[in-house]
Write an enzyme that holds these catalytic residues in place. Structure first.
Site, mmCIF file in Angstrom:
data_model
loop_
_atom_site.group_PDB
_atom_site.id
_atom_site.type_symbol
_atom_site.label_atom_id
_atom_site.label_comp_id
_atom_site.label_asym_id
_atom_site.label_seq_id
_atom_site.Cartn_x
_atom_site.Cartn_y
_atom_site.Cartn_z
ATOM 1 N N LYS A 15 0.849 -1.189 0.000
ATOM 2 C CA LYS A 15 0.000 0.000 0.000
ATOM 3 C C LYS A 15 0.883 1.237 0.000
ATOM 4 O O LYS A 15 1.871 1.293 0.726
ATOM 5 C CB LYS A 15 -0.913 -0.026 1.232
ATOM 6 C CG LYS A 15 -1.803 1.194 1.443
ATOM 7 C CD LYS A 15 -1.172 2.248 2.348
ATOM 8 C CE LYS A 15 -0.669 1.725 3.673
ATOM 9 N NZ LYS A 15 0.066 2.808 4.436
ATOM 10 N N ASP A 143 -5.679 0.076 8.675
ATOM 11 C CA ASP A 143 -5.540 -0.136 7.230
ATOM 12 C C ASP A 143 -6.206 -1.423 6.763
ATOM 13 O O ASP A 143 -6.165 -1.736 5.568
ATOM 14 C CB ASP A 143 -4.053 -0.215 6.837
ATOM 15 C CG ASP A 143 -3.365 1.137 6.849
ATOM 16 O OD1 ASP A 143 -4.074 2.160 6.865
ATOM 17 O OD2 ASP A 143 -2.120 1.159 6.838
#
EC number: 2.7.1.148
Length: 295
Positions: A15, A143
């Site tokens: 990410k 996340d």
């Protein structure tokens, strides 16, 4: 339910926060954020195999640096999945091939957990809804849900409010990590020691960005990573990476991802990203360098 787990494998992409705006902590100590998250075509891999007894193993260049017990998000993902099913499951082995650096600002642990959840659903509970799986991922960390989706999105609130990102052009980038961990908690504590008048406000988003050059110009003008300065204060090697990348002609935008220590440079094309990555690997063989595409 089958008495034996099938062999499955899932990619766990890195990410990257193209921007990360952070507000002061709320009454519970959580920080509101706004962020544009994208995902790279480099990352870890999680494998599911049948076993005589439950097992978790690690491999890969960073496999020996991660905890193998209950502190690992892949293990916690399995535990959360078992609780959700509420009954016995056949024994299996999860093998994490760890190719991303640890404490790197790339959401590696959350992405690994998301990959594990997808594998377990495919093997044990294919009828489990996407919403149920996302709730499990979100319970594992800020996340979690974003990394389960693994596509470009906007994250707000504590990271749990997710919405589609505007249409983005092809983004070629080079990821660089100096080999120094940047623990999220320490970076946030350093952030809290400062004054932050801008807060977590979301910038006005364009409907779409036509080119990498246009995307880089908008990001540079309208956005930032609020954790970059405190992370550099804690770990000067991050500042060294940023300085080197900003001095390279291929770099359209240079920024730290998440709470660090990984930094990225957006480039105009795959050829330019490849050239930059090759040069950095020669200049600094002690750095982790990967050319990638973000989407």
């Amino acid at each position: 339910m089958s008495h034996e787990i099938m062999r499955l494998s899932a990619f766990a992409p890195a990410k990257v926060n193209l921007f990360l705006h952070v507000g002061g902590p709320d009454g519970e100590g959580y920080h509101p954020i706004s962020s544009l998250m994208v995902f790279a075509d480099v990352g870890d891999r999680v494998n599911l195999q049948p076993a005589d007894a439950p097992a978790f193993e690690t491999s890969g260049p960073f496999g020996d640096q991660i905890p193998a017990g209950g502190d690992n998000l892949v293990v916690r993902a399995g535990q959360a999945f078992h609780r959700r099913l509420g009954g016995p499951v056949p024994p299996y082995r999860l093998i994490l091939e760890k190719h991303l650096p640890i404490a790197a600002g790339l959401g590696g642990g959350s992405s690994d957990a998301g990959a594990a959840l997808k594998l377990l659903r495919d093997a044990l509970a294919p009828a489990l809804s996407d919403d149920d799986l996302e709730a499990l991922a979100a319970s594992l960390g800020a996340d979690g849900a974003a990394c389960l989706r693994a596509r470009a999105l906007i994250a707000e609130g504590r990271g749990e409010r997710l919405s589609p990102a505007p249409r983005l052009p092809e983004l070629n980038a080079v990821l660089v990590n100096p080999g120094a961990p940047s623990p999220t908690g320490a970076v946030y504590r350093a952030y809290d020691a400062g004054v932050h008048p801008d807060g977590a406000a979301m910038p006005p988003m364009p409907d779409h960005l036509e080119s990498a050059e246009e995307a880089a110009a908008w990001l540079a003008f309208a956005t930032r990573n609020d954790l970059e300065a405190p992370a550099v204060r804690l770990e000067p090697h991050i500042g060294e990476v940023l300085d080197v990348l900003r001095g390279e002609p291929e770099s359209l935008l240079v920024r730290m991802s998440g709470s660090g220590a990984t930094c990225f440079a957006l480039c105009a094309s795959d050829i330019e990203a490849e050239g930059l990555a090759e040069r950095l690997e020669t200049m600094r063989p002690d750095w982790w360098v990967r050319r990638c595409r973000l989407s």
